[in-house]
Design a protein around this motif. Structure first.
Motif, PDB file in Angstrom:
ATOM      1  N   TYR A  45      -4.558 -29.200 -11.020  1.00 15.83           N
ATOM      2  CA  TYR A  45      -5.107 -28.374  -9.947  1.00 15.83           C
ATOM      3  C   TYR A  45      -4.209 -28.322  -8.713  1.00 15.83           C
ATOM      4  N   HIS A  48      -2.040 -25.432  -7.349  1.00 15.60           N
ATOM      5  CA  HIS A  48      -2.563 -24.295  -6.573  1.00 15.60           C
ATOM      6  C   HIS A  48      -2.418 -24.512  -5.060  1.00 15.60           C
ATOM      7  N   HIS A  72      -7.314 -27.172   1.183  1.00 17.09           N
ATOM      8  CA  HIS A  72      -8.319 -26.123   1.339  1.00 17.09           C
ATOM      9  C   HIS A  72      -9.433 -26.145   0.310  1.00 17.09           C
ATOM     10  N   ASP A  73      -9.207 -26.706  -0.867  1.00 18.23           N
ATOM     11  CA  ASP A  73     -10.270 -26.744  -1.874  1.00 18.23           C
ATOM     12  C   ASP A  73     -10.909 -28.119  -2.006  1.00 18.23           C
ATOM     13  N   ASP A 139      -4.262 -18.263   0.003  1.00 13.28           N
ATOM     14  CA  ASP A 139      -5.041 -18.753  -1.141  1.00 13.28           C
ATOM     15  C   ASP A 139      -5.329 -17.590  -2.090  1.00 13.28           C
ATOM     16  N   ASN A 143      -4.108 -16.810  -5.993  1.00 12.96           N
ATOM     17  CA  ASN A 143      -5.099 -16.533  -7.034  1.00 12.96           C
ATOM     18  C   ASN A 143      -4.844 -15.175  -7.691  1.00 12.96           C
TER      19      ASN A 143
HETATM   20 MN    MN Z   1      -7.993 -22.044  -3.530  1.00 13.59          MN
END
Ligand code: MN
Length: 703
Positions: A45, A48, A72-73, A139, A143
């Motif tokens: 992850y 990202h 951020h996540d 972000d 994506n």
């Molecule tokens: Mn994100």
């Protein structure tokens, strides 16, 4: 695939070693937090957030934005709390991460155009720090770049949202590179067939054109060099989505759009821009009406450039953009370019201050250009909104000014909703109408049939629509009430002269109205009700009868009070008349008709103005509740007041006021004001109170 080491060397180019270390620390924290999580592509992850930070690093964003990008996540996906991030990385970074998470939680879905625009503004309004938006855009960009691994349905939803919300936000902020990438990726995901077809046609066309493009480019370059300009010439390629949009909106064929050759000329100074323009115009003939000076008059997002279209060899149109290096950066990166220029190694002096500087820069640019400041408003409003955005329960978004309350919201939904609202739910919680609303809240208005606007709403309604409607309603209501009452009073006065409105001589009424400057009969009756005109005298003038008796109250039936007359009839606070009491009216010039008890001492004093007195009676069908005062003498005992109040409440009676006064060591007076239907009701209440032990005496207060 990006690595932290690669990022590290990028960061060292423009951040201090300390700042770079902060970013790396955030990276390791995030790596730990996301440990074991995989992206749909199968990669760890952390790839990202790292890529998101990489996008921002390419824009030379400050270290706090990069830290927020790394994290951020974390709140959303790992259950680590905002406070933990705050402890580790400081409150600013925690706020940024929190802001990005909030935006992520909003699912926009597919929206109509107007709604999409409001969503863009809402997103901006919710992000108190503009960097939240920049992190969110990065972000989203990553994506979108990795959209291929998602299920088609989800990919389409994200693509739609990107085109509707995020591409326009990027445009508002002048971030053209990001916007174009959003558009091309979104277009390809939503309309894969169309995108592929245009792409193939584009490749083919380019093959054919290359030679010609090179020739034209070379020609321009030589000409400019001969005149001593050192410039950079870039052949411009239109991006897929803009070709598609042009084909659609201008109904042009692909070849019509492609038959245009486009170049960008980048120069060293504003001065050179104009001189290069002159040279170009002497090389090829400019197409009339196509020249645009966005240097003198920049676009609202700060875009500056000269645009012109030339007629080249063989009649081929050539689009030319001329701008400085600074303008080029601004055109590509917009607000983010500002960070690039102003980052002076110091820690961020507040992102809003920076955004404000950006806006300030636009403003100065505009002032130098010497035209109106209006253009800047659109940008300023977006970044520092004076508006809030509120959801209706059905998901519609309403735009309201900052400081607006639920009353404003109710009126913005519909005038009728405003006029009949009684309470509201904010995010499903019951709240008073006076509560100030915040962007992103869902507000539901509760209405009741027969409810009316309350004058106190004026204290907190801020929108013109709400205020106008409340005022209009109250005024209208007052006027209607007064017309009805005035008519009643006039009819009664006429009756005492043995006549009536219907029996007045032909034209008499109209003559009277003309003579006394009334536009219509209703104005006269309203005036009577307000006490500006006395009914007896008016009646007398109307019938042209003069007699001393006229000023006395006649034999006619007294005016009946129903309690539903509204604003023009009030009940005297001195004697509190209730249905069943003999009453008499006094026509006050400020308050309209004031109803007193016949025995009221104040009324006796008023009797000097006897022409203002009106005989009244209670209507048989009287409605409503009326204030009455009781004095209750009770034994001094703990809990006595509570006992009294409970007893009264159990009878469904509202206590309006309560106070006590010691009589002596043994007894206390309790003074109560409460609402009753009339004398019978009051008698029943008094009886129930008298049977309480320790209640010594119950009396209605007379003045
Ligand atoms: Mn994100």
């Amino acid at each position: 695939m990006q690595t932290i080491d690669a990022l590290d060397s990028t960061l060292r180019n423009y951040l201090s070693p300390e700042q770079t270390n902060h970013v790396k620390r955030a990276y390791y924290f995030a790596e730990q937090a996301h440990y074991g999580q995989l992206r749909r592509s199968g990669e760890p992850y952390i790839t990202h957030p790292l890529a998101v930070a990489g996008i921002l690093a390419d824009m030379h964003m400050d270290h706090q934005s990069l830290m927020a990008a790394m994290l951020h996540d974390v709140i959303e996906d790992t259950g680590i709390e905002k406070s933990a991030i705050g402890n580790q990385f400081g409150p600013t970074v925690a706020e940024l991460v929190d802001g990005v998470s909030k935006l992520t939680q909003m699912e926009f879905g597919s929206l109509e155009e107007k709604q999409a625009e409001n969503f863009q503004k809402m997103a901006l309004a919710m992000a108190r720090d503009i960097r939240v938006i920049l992190v969110k855009l990065a972000d989203r960009l990553h994506n979108m770049r990795t959209l291929g691994v998602l299920k088609p349905e989800k990919a389409r939803r994200i693509a739609r949202e990107t085109l509707d919300i995020y591409a326009p936000i990027a445009m508002r902020l002048g971030m053209n590179n990001v916007r174009m990438e959003f558009e091309d990726l979104g277009f390809a995901a939503l309309y894969p067939m169309r995108a592929r077809r245009i792409d193939a046609a584009l490749r083919k066309a380019r093959g054919h054109r290359n030679e010609l493009v090179e020739k034209i480019g070379h020609q321009i370059e030589t000409t400019l060099e001969q005149e001593g300009h050192h410039v950079e010439i870039v052949g411009r390629q239109k991006h897929l989505y803009s070709i598609y949009k042009k084909m659609k909106s201008k109904r042009k064929s692909f070849s019509e759009i492609m038959d245009i050759y486009a170049f960008r000329i980048i120069v060293d100074s504003v001065d050179t821009c104009y001189r290069v323009l002159g040279s170009i115009h002497s090389l090829y003939k400019p197409v009339p009406g196509e020249f645009k000076d966005y240097i003198a008059i920049p676009k609202s997002n700060g875009y500056q450039s000269l645009h012109t279209v030339l007629m080249g060899m063989h009649g081929v149109p050539i689009e030319i953009q001329i701008r400085t290096r600074d303008m080029e950066d601004m055109a590509n990166n917009g607000i983010a370019a500002h960070w690039l220029y102003k980052s002076d190694g110091q820690s961020s002096n507040g992102s809003h201050a920076r955004a404000r500087q950006w806006v300030q820069g636009l403003l100065e640019m505009q002032q130098r250009a010497g035209n109106s400041l209006e253009f800047i408003e659109s940008v300023k409003i977006d970044l520092f909104p004076d508006e809030i955005y509120i959801f209706t329960p059905k998901g519609r978004i309403m735009e309201l000014p900052k400081g607006a309350t639920a009353v404003d919201f109710a009126y913005s939904v519909h005038t009728d909703v405003g006029n009949s609202c009684v309470a509201c739910r904010i995010n499903r919680r019951l709240a008073p109408l006076s509560e100030t609303l915040q962007s992103g809240q869902t507000v539901e208005i509760l209405t009741a049939q027969g409810a009316r606007p309350n004058p106190s709403w004026f204290n907190y309604a801020v929108t013109a629509k709400a205020r106008t409607n409340i005022r209009h309603y109250l005024k209208h209501q007052t006027r209607e009430d007064s017309i009805t009452l005035g008519r009643k009073l006039l009819e009664k006065a006429l009756l005492s002269l043995d006549t009536s409105l219907e029996q007045l001589p032909e034209g008499k009424l109209q003559d009277y109205l003309t003579l006394h400057n009334y536009d219509e009969f209703d104005d006269l009756t309203a005036d009577i009700a307000r006490g500006n005109k006395l009914p007896a005298i008016t009646a007398q003038q109307l019938t042209s009868q003069v007699s001393g008796d006229m000023l006395r109250r006649g034999e006619a039936e007294p005016v009946a009070i129903r309690g539903t007359e509204g604003f023009m009839v009030s009940f005297a606070k001195c004697c509190h008349p209730i249905p069943g009491d003999p009453i008499e009216g006094y026509l006050s010039s400020e308050k309209g008709m004031v109803v007193h008890r016949e025995t009221c001492n104040n009324l006796n004093d008023l009797k000097e103005n006897r022409e203002r007195l009106v005989a009244l009676r209670w209507d048989d069908e009287v409605e409503g509740e009326y204030a009455v005062e009781l004095r209750i003498e009770v034994e001094n005992r703990r809990g006595m007041i509570a006992t009294l109040a409970t007893r009264i409440n159990s009878m469904g009676v509202n206590i309006e006021k309560i106070s006590t006064e010691d009589k002596d060591y043994q007894f206390t007076f309790v003074d109560l004001e409460m609402m009753v239907e009339g004398r019978v009701h009051l008698a029943r209440i008094m009886k129930r109170l008298r049977i309480i032990k320790s209640v010594h005496r119950v009396q209605r207060v007379k003045n």
